[in-house]
Design a protein around this motif. Structure first.
Motif, short mmCIF file in Angstrom:
data_model
loop_
_atom_site.label_atom_id
_atom_site.label_comp_id
_atom_site.label_asym_id
_atom_site.label_seq_id
_atom_site.Cartn_x
_atom_site.Cartn_y
_atom_site.Cartn_z
N SER A 1 0.83 -1.21 0.00
CA SER A 1 0.00 0.00 0.00
C SER A 1 0.86 1.25 0.00
O SER A 1 0.57 2.23 -0.71
CB SER A 1 -0.93 -0.01 1.22
N GLY A 2 1.92 1.22 0.83
CA GLY A 2 2.81 2.38 0.86
C GLY A 2 3.48 2.62 -0.47
O GLY A 2 3.57 3.76 -0.96
N MET A 3 3.94 1.54 -1.10
CA MET A 3 4.59 1.68 -2.40
C MET A 3 3.60 2.17 -3.46
O MET A 3 3.94 2.98 -4.32
CB MET A 3 5.20 0.34 -2.81
N ASP A 4 2.35 1.68 -3.36
CA ASP A 4 1.33 2.12 -4.32
C ASP A 4 1.02 3.61 -4.14
O ASP A 4 0.83 4.34 -5.12
CB ASP A 4 0.06 1.30 -4.13
N SER A 5 0.98 4.08 -2.87
CA SER A 5 0.74 5.50 -2.62
C SER A 5 1.87 6.35 -3.17
O SER A 5 1.65 7.40 -3.79
CB SER A 5 0.57 5.75 -1.12
N VAL A 6 3.10 5.87 -2.92
CA VAL A 6 4.26 6.61 -3.44
C VAL A 6 4.24 6.65 -4.95
O VAL A 6 4.49 7.69 -5.58
CB VAL A 6 5.56 5.99 -2.91
N ARG A 7 3.92 5.50 -5.57
CA ARG A 7 3.85 5.44 -7.03
C ARG A 7 2.75 6.35 -7.57
O ARG A 7 2.92 7.04 -8.58
CB ARG A 7 3.62 4.00 -7.46
N PHE B 1 3.94 10.05 -7.26
CA PHE B 1 4.86 10.42 -8.32
C PHE B 1 4.16 10.47 -9.67
O PHE B 1 4.48 11.30 -10.53
CB PHE B 1 6.04 9.43 -8.37
N GLY B 2 3.17 9.58 -9.85
CA GLY B 2 2.45 9.59 -11.11
C GLY B 2 1.55 10.80 -11.28
O GLY B 2 1.25 11.22 -12.40
N SER B 3 1.11 11.39 -10.15
CA SER B 3 0.22 12.57 -10.23
C SER B 3 0.98 13.88 -10.40
O SER B 3 0.36 14.92 -10.62
CB SER B 3 -0.64 12.65 -8.97
N ILE B 4 2.31 13.83 -10.27
CA ILE B 4 3.09 15.06 -10.39
C ILE B 4 2.92 15.72 -11.76
O ILE B 4 2.66 16.93 -11.86
CB ILE B 4 4.57 14.79 -10.06
N PRO B 5 3.07 14.98 -12.88
CA PRO B 5 2.87 15.64 -14.19
C PRO B 5 1.49 16.26 -14.34
O PRO B 5 1.34 17.38 -14.85
CB PRO B 5 3.10 14.50 -15.18
N GLY B 6 0.43 15.54 -13.85
CA GLY B 6 -0.91 16.10 -13.94
C GLY B 6 -1.07 17.36 -13.11
O GLY B 6 -1.73 18.31 -13.52
#
Length: 298
Positions: free
Chosen positions: A63-69, A72-77
Motif C-alpha cells: 500500500s505504501g509503495m502504491d501511494s508513493v507510485r 509520483f504519477g500525479s506530479i505531471p498532472g
C-alpha cells in the motif's frame, strides 16, 4: 578463445563479504522455498497460515509503495493543472477588466442619457426655446467665469437670452458670433440673478463669487434667516430669466446672506438650452408703428 571468468574476489574483504552474503541469502531463500513447497504439498492448512502471515506483512508495504507510485504519477498532472489554472486565471482577469470597462461605459451612457432626458423635458415644457447647443469650453482658472456655446446668431441666439441646463440656470448670453456665443455664467462676480425661496417665496438675489460658489442675499427682509438646504429659483423679476428655473441651494446656516452652490455647474454640463428673454423689450420701430395707429384712431 575468450579468457576464463575469474570469480575470485581478490584481496578485498568488502568484496569477499558481499559475495559470502549473497551466497547466504541465496541458500536461505532456497531453504524457505523448499519448506514452503513441502508445506503446500503435505500440510496445506499450515501453508495457508504462513501465506496469510506473509500477506499481512507485505500488504502495508504494498500500500505504501502504491501511494508513493501514485503520488509520483500525479506530479505531471498537477504541474499541468497548475499551468492551466494560471492561464485560466489570466483569462478571467482580462475578462474582468473588459467587464469593468463595459460597466463604466454603461454608467457614463446612463448619466448622459439622464442629462439629455432632463434637457428634453425642459425643452418640451418651454415654448420659448431658441436653440439647444453644446458648451464647448468654460474658464476655470480666472475670476471671470465665461463659457462658449456652440451656437450663435445663425441659430437665433441673441445677447441677454437666458441659458439653462438639465439641472438649472447656467447664465445668460453676453456676446454672439455667427456660430458661437459667449455666456456669462451665474458664478461670475458680474452676474446678478433675482430669485425666490421655494418654501416661502422670500425674494433674494444670487451674486457670483468667481470661485464656483454664489452668494445668496436677501432682497427685502433685513436679517432674513437662511437655512442649509434652502432652494432658490428664478423669480422672473428683471424681465430676463423666466421664473421657476432652479438656481442654487444654500450650503450653511446664516442670516441676511449665505453661501450657495449652483445646481448647474458648467464643468458638468454638456448641452445647454437657450431661451427667449422672459419680457423682451419693445423695439423703437414697433413703438413708431403703434403711434400712427393711435393718431388715426383719433
Amino acid at each position: 578463445m575468450a579468457p576464463p571468468r575469474n570469480r575470485r574476489p581478490g584481496f578485498s574483504r568488502r568484496a569477499q563479504y558481499g559475495l559470502f552474503l549473497g551466497y547466504v541469502i541465496a541458500a536461505f531463500g532456497a531453504v524457505i522455498a523448499v519448506v514452503l513447497l513441502l508445506l503446500s504439498t503435505f500440510n496445506p492448512g499450515a501453508f495457508s497460515t504462513v501465506r496469510g502471515a506473509a500477506r499481512e506483512v507485505t500488504t502495508p508495504l504494498s500500500s505504501g509503495m502504491d501511494s508513493v507510485r501514485g503520488w509520483f504519477g500525479s506530479i505531471p498532472g498537477a504541474i499541468g493543472e497548475h499551468f492551466g489554472t494560471v492561464s485560466e486565471n489570466r483569462k478571467l482577469k482580462k475578462q474582468l477588466v473588459q467587464a469593468r470597462h463595459v460597466v463604466q461605459q454603461a454608467r457614463t451612457l446612463g448619466r448622459e442619457n439622464r442629462r439629455l432626458r432632463a434637457l428634453l423635458k425642459l425643452r418640451d415644457r418651454d415654448t420659448g426655446t431658441v436653440a439647444v447647443a453644446r458648451l464647448v469650453s468654460s474658464s476655470a482658472s480666472s475670476t471671470r467665469r465665461y463659457a462658449i456655446l456652440n451656437a450663435g446668431s445663425r441659430q437665433g441666439v441673441r445677447p441677454s437670452q437666458p441659458v439653462s441646463g438639465p439641472n438649472g440656470l447656467i447664465g445668460r448670453v453676453l456676446e454672439t458670433g455667427f456660430n458661437t456665443a459667449r455666456i456669462l455664467l451665474i458664478i461670475d462676480p458680474e452676474s446678478i440673478v433675482p430669485v425666490q425661496r421655494t418654501r416661502d417665496g422670500l425674494p433674494a438675489i444670487v451674486v457670483g463669487r468667481g470661485d464656483g460658489l454664489v452668494e445668496v442675499r436677501s432682497a427685502s427682509v433685513a436679517n432674513a434667516p437662511f437655512l442649509s438646504g434652502d432652494t432658490f429659483v428664478t423669480s422672473g423679476t428683471g424681465g430676463i430669466y423666466p421664473p421657476n428655473i432652479p438656481v442654487a441651494r444654500v450650503i450653511r446656516n446664516s442670516t441676511d446672506s449665505s453661501l450657495g452652490r449652483v445646481f448647474a455647474s458648467p464643468d458638468t454640463v454638456d448641452f445647454a438650452l437657450v431661451q427667449q428673454v422672459f419680457m423682451p423689450k419693445l423695439s423703437p420701430s414697433a413703438n413708431d408703428r403703434e403711434a400712427p395707429r393711435a393718431e388715426g384712431d383719433e
